[in-house]
Design a protein around this motif. Structure first.
Motif, short mmCIF file in Angstrom:
data_model
loop_
_atom_site.label_atom_id
_atom_site.label_comp_id
_atom_site.label_asym_id
_atom_site.label_seq_id
_atom_site.Cartn_x
_atom_site.Cartn_y
_atom_site.Cartn_z
N HIS A 168 0.80 -1.22 0.00
CA HIS A 168 0.00 0.00 0.00
C HIS A 168 0.84 1.28 0.00
CE1 HIS A 168 -3.64 2.28 0.41
NE2 HIS A 168 -3.26 2.80 1.56
N GLU A 186 -9.37 2.76 -0.14
CA GLU A 186 -8.85 4.02 -0.66
C GLU A 186 -8.51 3.79 -2.13
OE1 GLU A 186 -5.23 7.11 0.42
OE2 GLU A 186 -5.03 5.02 0.98
N TYR A 199 -6.20 4.42 -5.38
CA TYR A 199 -4.93 4.89 -5.94
C TYR A 199 -5.12 4.85 -7.46
CZ TYR A 199 -1.89 4.35 -1.74
OH TYR A 199 -1.28 4.47 -0.52
N HIS A 232 -5.29 0.16 2.92
CA HIS A 232 -5.47 1.41 3.65
C HIS A 232 -5.90 1.07 5.08
CE1 HIS A 232 -5.96 5.62 4.22
NE2 HIS A 232 -7.23 5.51 4.54
N GLU A 233 -5.32 1.79 6.04
CA GLU A 233 -5.46 1.42 7.46
C GLU A 233 -6.89 1.55 8.00
OE1 GLU A 233 -3.63 3.91 6.26
OE2 GLU A 233 -4.51 5.76 7.06
ZN ZN Z 1 -3.80 4.61 2.54
#
Ligand code: ZN
Length: 243
Positions: free
Chosen positions: A101, A154, A156, A200-201
């Protein structure tokens, strides 16, 4: 067969300071991945985090690591250059590296890629990601279907500022319309490097079985082989040379 020694490295900051992230990964992303992989008898798993002395990546630890997994985001700048160089040397000497990530912007990934940007488009609105397997014959795709779906992630988006991968295993599509090269293989020296996008966390991505399956496959793919020790420089001929 001896076990593959895996070290899972995490900066471990979001999980300590953000309640939402703590709720998903109470002991940290590293411990979550370690826990899920613990059942695999091929692996011997250790973890290390940024705030340990030498970031937990001592010479001894790295010399006893076959594959290093890297998750970082907030604190790339806090990783000491000396440790980055130590990791880089081990990769060139054959240690596998799996960058997850937001590790795209880590010092170690940028150094090994030869770029200093790793920039991309992003949006953390929590949208669907569909990861298409575009090389179904690749070892990292072993056992997967045509695609993996993550319900909320998320985004990207391209362009992702990386050198063209030696092998591209996955391409992601996002609900909002973007695409991304999400499974990229590289060789640097004797080391295998795999960049894997999801994680993503704020979403429970590293609890999803297919994602852990990919990470397991990537460990097997990235593990070093016991090749001959290379020698360099001027050498005596093996046979008499008649000149
Ligand atoms: Zn992230």
């Amino acid at each position: 067969m001896s076990k593959i020694k895996v070290t899972i490295w995490n900066e471990f900051r979001h999980e300590r300071h953000n309640e939402k992230v703590k709720g998903i990964y109470p002991e940290g992303i590293h411990m979550a991945i370690a826990g899920h992989l613990a059942g695999n008898e091929s692996f011997e798993i250790k973890t290390a985090v940024l705030d340990e002395p030498e970031h937990g990546l001592t010479e001894e630890t790295l010399n006893n690591t076959d594959v290093l997994i890297w998750w970082g985001h907030l604190a790339h700048g806090e990783v000491q250059d000396e440790i980055v160089e130590r990791v880089r040397a081990r990769v060139l000497d054959g240690m596998g590296l799996i960058v997850l990530h937001s590790g795209h912007a880590s010092k170690i990934f940028q150094k090994l890629m030869g770029t200093n940007t790793g920039i991309l488009k992003w949006r953390d609105d929590g949208e669907k990601e569909r990861i298409w397997v575009i090389e179904p014959g690749h070892p990292i795709a072993n056992g997967l279907g045509e695609y993996i779906e993550i319900p909320k992630e998320e985004m990207y988006g391209e362009r992702f500022e990386i050198p063209a991968p030696d092998e591209l295993v996955f391409i992601s599509w996002f609900e909002g319309g973007e695409v991304f090269r999400s499974g990229c293989c590289y060789k640097r020296g004797k080391g295998n490097i795999f960049y894997f996008r999801p994680g993503h966390e704020e979403f429970p991505v590293y609890h999803q079985p297919e994602i852990l399956h990919v990470i397991s496959n990537a460990i097997l793919w990235a593990a070093p082989v016991q090749g001959a020790k290379s020698s360099y420089g001027r050498v005596a001929p093996l046979e008499a040379v008649h000149s």
